[in-house]
Design a protein around this motif. Structure first.
Motif, short mmCIF file in Angstrom:
data_model
loop_
_atom_site.label_atom_id
_atom_site.label_comp_id
_atom_site.label_asym_id
_atom_site.label_seq_id
_atom_site.Cartn_x
_atom_site.Cartn_y
_atom_site.Cartn_z
N ARG A 165 0.44 -1.24 0.31
CA ARG A 165 0.17 -0.16 -0.35
C ARG A 165 1.02 0.82 -0.17
O ARG A 165 2.24 0.83 0.10
CB ARG A 165 -0.93 -0.39 1.32
CG ARG A 165 -1.56 -1.50 1.51
CD ARG A 165 -2.54 -1.26 3.01
NE ARG A 165 -2.45 -1.68 3.36
CZ ARG A 165 -1.92 -2.56 4.37
NH1 ARG A 165 -2.36 -3.63 3.33
NH2 ARG A 165 -1.19 -3.00 5.35
N THR A 166 -0.02 1.81 -0.23
CA THR A 166 1.31 3.17 -0.15
C THR A 166 0.56 4.85 1.24
O THR A 166 -0.22 4.45 1.43
CB THR A 166 0.85 4.23 -1.53
OG1 THR A 166 -0.49 4.36 -1.92
CG2 THR A 166 1.16 3.91 -3.10
N HIS A 200 3.32 -0.69 3.86
CA HIS A 200 3.16 0.61 2.86
C HIS A 200 4.80 0.65 2.29
O HIS A 200 5.89 0.48 2.51
CB HIS A 200 3.23 1.50 3.92
CG HIS A 200 1.40 1.75 4.08
ND1 HIS A 200 0.60 0.56 5.06
CD2 HIS A 200 0.05 1.51 4.23
CE1 HIS A 200 -0.58 0.42 5.64
NE2 HIS A 200 -0.66 1.69 4.61
N TYR A 274 -3.24 7.81 -2.11
CA TYR A 274 -2.59 7.42 -1.74
C TYR A 274 -3.66 6.50 -0.86
O TYR A 274 -4.89 7.41 0.15
CB TYR A 274 -1.73 8.16 -0.51
CG TYR A 274 -0.87 9.05 -1.34
CD1 TYR A 274 0.79 8.17 -1.72
CD2 TYR A 274 -0.99 10.26 -1.88
CE1 TYR A 274 1.33 8.99 -2.56
CE2 TYR A 274 0.21 10.68 -3.02
CZ TYR A 274 1.18 10.58 -2.77
OH TYR A 274 2.12 11.18 -3.87
N ASP A 275 -2.95 5.55 -0.06
CA ASP A 275 -3.83 4.49 0.87
C ASP A 275 -3.86 5.57 2.24
O ASP A 275 -4.85 5.28 2.84
CB ASP A 275 -3.16 3.35 1.00
CG ASP A 275 -3.67 2.66 0.05
OD1 ASP A 275 -4.80 1.69 -0.38
OD2 ASP A 275 -2.58 2.07 -0.77
N THR A 276 -2.77 6.19 2.81
CA THR A 276 -2.70 6.33 4.25
C THR A 276 -1.58 8.13 3.34
O THR A 276 -0.78 8.25 3.17
CB THR A 276 -1.89 6.06 5.17
OG1 THR A 276 -2.05 4.61 5.39
CG2 THR A 276 -1.96 6.38 6.43
#
Lengths: 471, 207
Positions: A165-166, A200, A274-276
């Motif tokens: 994930r990013t 991430h 972005y995921d987070t």
């Protein structure tokens, strides 16, 4: 087309195949190899009768266990020597370039990759070392792998990996004077925790990141792993291209122009998701010092040792209590003024020329405090030579620092450079784990200028109060 | 290539610490071997042994009830830090077939799967409950880890049962003890095609 992040673009460009069960077969552009995590991989190839698929994309050096003293003497550790011999034999047998102890380009694998122009934007870079995240400073996807995966990459030039994930870590504003890239990354790790980015890839963005030099960007990306990240990345820009131009293994002439055109397409598209996301005011960051046994156990130099009771979960309270017992620290003690025994200026985090200059500006015309032993270990033989051309070695020696040859040295203490039991060290390295720098040794992580000031004062100090001198 | 992991029943030991890093699992002074073997005796060296070399009786693995344990019940972010696969080699050689924790560091997790050691992620609550039951069992508590069913159950009839998940590729590798390299080499034509299709001149210049 959906806007993509820098990481998405590099990932997409390297997917050879998607396995039905999910992960991708990812092509590797550059495989860096060192003596400690590779012998079992080469042995595996040998046993299976396999070759190195792309020796020209594989580059080896010795760094982890090498002595940093006199290079004209044979290593005095026969087991370490055997490991060095094994790498030399494997490099010969499998046709791989090796920068060995006699090479003027030898050095820490994460220092020489960028220095030689091997590391380039848009690449997938792997190495059997967790600090491979350093190379993400160029906009490469660079990650540490285990020895079985090293063998896999040697044999296939690919890695099997599920897409991480990013996370965007945005640093707004600008650093205050005396605050370094090391302080930014330590502050981030302190905020999100040692597992804050597990699974991430972090992309570092914002004006405080854009204004960093390449060496500072490497310091930031280097410590991504200390937040648990698979990798850290920074979008390539003019700073990146200016650093790379003319390096021995970077593209040249027409190939350079083509490469830059391709690299300019790498930065994240506007609106890429972005995921987070986490945002950080760089202007509010002070010089950081760790007080515990994880890089996430960190606070400003103006701060105090916390109490286990300050923490929310039982896990954290126990971890903090253990850390304080190991570090021999009492809650409420100011960090400034804590006496130290040793200073280590080195490691893949902070042993490049700009780091040595920053430390030398503090050390110039001053003396290492009585009873303190301070070590400067350049990140590579090229960094060492450059520092000597600038006279930094004379500044350090005159101040009472030991001036050494390149290697990982006391960052992990595989060679003779180790802390004694109970010794307290101001260190520019990346890990303050129990025993990391020597069984029973106590590590405080900080920037090069802070470590140099600690050497002179004999205790932890706030370098912002110090006059720094022209070199 | 490793021994397949399908189902394993064994005795547990609890190591109730978060963020155990691979420097603790196998300290650097033991990384100089060029073989995959010989690391078990140095597992958790600085915790297991006192500075005079004698066993530290306080350390969880040294307690009599921990003898013969094959399942380690660990804290969050287990295996963080250095990528050293030596950490997994040491755990496996010591006798561990599985590690149960609320979370693992990424590189360590992958290294486990490469060596037939099952990394089992349970929720923090389930992990805590397991740790409690294991301690109460005083060395008699046994667990079954069924990778096919992706379930952890206890033997004691105490009724502990929790599901876990593992990504299908990793699970398949463990279940079949697959040689990942051999498998990837089946894709050789795709790798060759990928290399040919890349923009000429992009990337590294020959030395």
């Amino acid at each position: 087309m959906t806007p993509r992040t820098l990481f998405d673009k590099v990932w997409d460009a390297h997917v050879v195949h998607r396995f039905p069960e999910g992960p991708a077969l990812l092509y590797v552009d550059l495989h860096l190899v060192h003596e400690v995590t590779s012998p079992q991989a080469f042995e595996g190839l040998r046993r299976a009768g396999r070759r190195v698929r792309r020796p020209e994309r594989t580059v080896a050096t010795v760094d982890h266990n090498v002595p940093t003293g006199d290079r004209s003497l044979p290593p005095d550790d026969p087991i370490a020597a055997k490991q060095l011999d094994a790498l030399a034999g494997n490099a010969r047998a499998f046709g791989i370039d090796l920068f060995d102890l006699s090479s003027p380009q030898q050095g820490i694998v994460h220092v020489i990759g960028p220095e030689l122009g091997l590391t380039q934007p848009g690449m997938v870079v792997v190495c059997g070392d967790s600090h491979t995240s350093t190379h993400g400073a160029f906009g490469a996807f660079a990650l540490g792998i285990g020895t079985s995966e090293v063998e896999h990459v040697l044999a296939t030039q690919c890695l099997v990996l599920s897409k991480p994930r990013t996370m965007e870590a945005r640093f707004t504003g600008q650093r205050a004077p005396g605050v370094t890239a090391k302080d930014l990354i330590l502050a981030l790790i302190g905020r999100i925790g040692a597992a804050g980015a597990t699974g991430h890839v972090i992309e570092y963005t914002g004006e405080a990141i854009v204004s960093l030099s390449m060496e500072e960007r490497m310091t930031v990306c280097n410590m991504s792993i200390e937040a648990g990240a698979r990798a850290g990345m920074i979008a390539p820009d003019e700073t990146t291209y200016a650093y790379l131009a003319g390096r021995p293994r970077a593209p040249a002439d027409a190939a350079w122009a083509r490469a830059v055109l391709a690299w300019r397409r790498l930065p994240s598209d506007a609106g890429a998701a972005y995921d987070t996301q986490v945002s950080f005011d760089a202007g509010a960051v002070e010089p950081q010092v760790t007080w515990g046994t994880s890089p996430a156990m960190v606070t400003a130099i103006s701060g105090r040792v916390p109490s286990p009771a300050d923490f929310a979960s039982e896990d954290e309270r126990q971890a903090v209590a253990r850390a304080l017992a190991y570090m021999a620290l009492t809650p409420g003690t100011p960090l400034e003024g804590l006496p130290i025994d040793r200073v280590f200026l080195g490691s893949c985090t902070n042993a490049r020329i700009e780091d040595l200059r920053a430390a030398a500006r503090v050390a110039r015309g001053r003396r290492v405090a009585a009873g303190v032993r301070a070590l400067v270990v350049p990140g590579s033989q090229q960094v060492k030579a450059q520092a000597e051309r600038e006279g930094l070695d004379r500044v350090f020696r005159a101040a009472g620092f030991e001036w050494r040859n390149a290697g990982c040295s006391m960052c992990l203490g595989m060679n003779a450079d180790v802390l004694g039991r109970g010794e307290r060290c101001a260190s520019t390295s990346n890990r303050n784990f129990e025993g990391r720098q020597g069984a029973g040794g106590r590590t405080h992580l900080m920037s090069p200028a802070m470590a140099a000031a600690a050497a002179v004062a004999g205790r932890l100090v706030d370098v912002r109060a110090w006059e720094v001198r022209d070199l | 290539m490793s021994e397949p992991f399908i189902r394993h029943t064994g005795k547990c030991v609890v190591l109730p610490r978060a963020h155990v890093d691979t420097d603790q699992i196998i300290p650097k002074q033991f990384l100089k071997r060029i073989e995959r073997t010989g690391f078990g005796p140095a597992l958790f060296h600085d915790w297991r042994f006192r500075s005079d070399g004698s066993a530290n009786p306080e350390f969880e693995l040294n307690r009599p009830e921990a003898s013969g344990a094959t399942i380690l019940i660990a804290g969050a972010n287990f295996g963080c830090g250095s990528s050293r696969e030596h950490a997994v080699w040491a755990l496996a050689e010591y006798g561990f077939r599985a590690i149960v924790a609320p979370s693992f560091a990424d590189i360590f997790y992958a290294n486990c799967c490469q060596n037939g050691v099952a990394p089992v992620r349970l929720s923090g609550d389930d992990s805590d409950e397991l740790a409690r039951r294991c301690r109460a069992g005083r060395g008699a508590y046994r667990l079954t880890i069924d990778l096919e069913a992706q379930r952890v159950t206890d033997d004691a009839g105490g009724g502990f049962s929790a599901a876990f998940t593992m990504e299908p590729y990793r699970r398949e590798m463990l279940l079949r003890g697959l040689d990942e390299i051999g498998r990837t080499l089946l894709e050789e034509p795709r790798i060759a095609e990928f290399e040919q299709g890349r923009e000429a001149g992009f990337g590294m210049r020959e030395a």
